[in-house]
Design an enzyme around this catalytic site. Structure first.
Site, mmCIF file in Angstrom:
data_model
loop_
_atom_site.group_PDB
_atom_site.id
_atom_site.type_symbol
_atom_site.label_atom_id
_atom_site.label_comp_id
_atom_site.label_asym_id
_atom_site.label_seq_id
_atom_site.Cartn_x
_atom_site.Cartn_y
_atom_site.Cartn_z
ATOM 1 N N CYS A 87 0.382 -1.325 0.136
ATOM 2 C CA CYS A 87 -0.054 0.359 0.102
ATOM 3 C C CYS A 87 0.084 1.038 0.309
ATOM 4 O O CYS A 87 0.643 2.140 -0.544
ATOM 5 C CB CYS A 87 -0.588 0.010 0.854
ATOM 6 N N GLY A 111 2.762 9.701 9.176
ATOM 7 C CA GLY A 111 2.673 9.603 11.385
ATOM 8 C C GLY A 111 3.702 8.581 11.820
ATOM 9 O O GLY A 111 4.207 8.021 12.114
ATOM 10 N N CYS A 183 -5.927 -2.699 7.821
ATOM 11 C CA CYS A 183 -6.864 -1.479 7.532
ATOM 12 C C CYS A 183 -8.273 -1.650 6.760
ATOM 13 O O CYS A 183 -9.247 -1.075 6.778
ATOM 14 C CB CYS A 183 -5.967 0.139 7.183
#
Length: 345
Positions: A87, A111, A183
């Protein structure tokens, strides 16, 4: 005038603190990458609390094309995929860079706990973050084109420090739990997710290395090499998954003694700190999700392959997972595990 930067804002504590740090040096705009599972409102609220511009970018189609479909194919081929490592270079960072182009922004940021520094030959080096939460492993497929425009503000910090900063800033996400492993499978049940998509294999036989039937498996997509839990097979010793054969619809079990390998064949390398591998190189190697690194040597092999020879055998190098090569804290490169070679019995 501050340089413009696009930040991937997920709504979690990491990207929120990253935003707070970056706004001191950059003109920050926040982008929420929408995969169709919500979270955009929380991210927008965070951006508002930091007085930063916000937009949502829908990445569902490209996530399906580059990651979800591949995840399904890999499992049905008897391999164990690592979707985050696909990804990042194929979906997440390209989407942020596209947003940056539209905003005339020079940089993008996330992050992640990693660092980028300038190399001696003009390359950008990808380095580990702090040991407690380093994430360079999953970023090791990023290209030089991407790395030249990336900022990782959390590289010098540990997660406990980031949470403390969030609390000091009064951010509502200071104690928000970490995000899920995959996710697009929020409940963590990847086998059920595969079943819902269809085409998953039926139950079949657990066998030993001689072909003797030991029991029945639920479908080989429920298992991965080295797995020792949830097998439901009893015998004279504990059993572990040693091999998966999609053609025969069998899962081979063993006592685990054949899982230790010191030779691993990898494919499709992505070189980060070097142009390529022309001769053997001593490195440390991280395999799979393990935080353990093993000393070894990597050798160029035919057909865009890399042969890894470890000084000490590693447990269960798994096809479909990633091998990442380090020189101290610098990511030399990475390659996908195809198979293990010599074993230690």
């Amino acid at each position: 005038m501050k340089p413009k930067l696009i930040l991937g804002l997920s709504g979690g504590v990491d990207s929120a603190v990253a935003a707070a740090l970056l706004r001191e040096q950059y003109e920050v705009s926040c982008v929420f990458l929408d995969i169709g599972l919500g979270g955009g409102e929380a991210a927008e609220s965070l951006a508002d609390s930091l007085s930063l511009p916000f937009q949502t970018v829908d990445i569902r189609d490209r996530l399906e094309h580059f990651v979800c479909a591949d995840f399904q194919r890999e499992y049905l081929a008897g391999r164990t995929p690592l979707p985050c490592a696909r990804c990042n270079p194929l979906v997440k960072f390209p989407a942020l860079l596209e947003a940056a182009e539209k905003e005339d922004a020079q940089y993008v940021a996330t992050g992640h706990y990693a660092r980028v520094t300038a190399g001696p030959d003009g390359r950008v080096l990808l380095r580990k973050g702090m040991p407690a939460n380093a994430q360079s492993f999953r970023l090791s497929r990023l290209t030089q084109t991407i790395l030249r425009r990336v900022v990782f503000p959390l590289g010098p910090y540990e997660k406990v420090q980031v949470r403390a900063m969030a609390a000091e800033l009064g951010l509502s996400v200071a104690q928000k739990p970490d995000s899920m492993e995959i996710c697009f499978i929020p409940d963590g049940d990847y086998a059920a997710w595969l079943d819902r998509r269809g085409g998953t294999p039926p139950p079949g036989d657990f066998i030993d290395k001689t072909g003797r039937v030991l029991g029945r498996h639920r479908g080989y997509h429920h298992y991965t090499i080295g797995q020792g839990r949830g097998l439901g097979v009893s015998g004279p010793h504990r059993y572990f998954v040693a091999a998966i054969d999609p053609v025969r619809n069998t899962v081979t079990l063993s006592d685990g003694s054949d899982l230790m390998a010191r030779q691993v064949i990898c494919v499709r390398p992505n070189w980060v700190a070097v142009d390529g591998l022309d001769s053997p190189m001593e490195v440390t190697v991280r395999l799979r999700h393990s935080r353990t690194e093993s000393r070894g040597t990597i050798f160029p092999a035919s057909g865009e392959r890399v042969e890894v020879r470890l000084e000490e055998p590693a447990r269960a190098p798994t096809p479909g997972q990633l091998a990442v090569f380090y020189a101290e804290d610098v990511v030399v490169g990475s390659a996908w595990i195809e198979r293990s070679g010599e074993t230690w019995n």
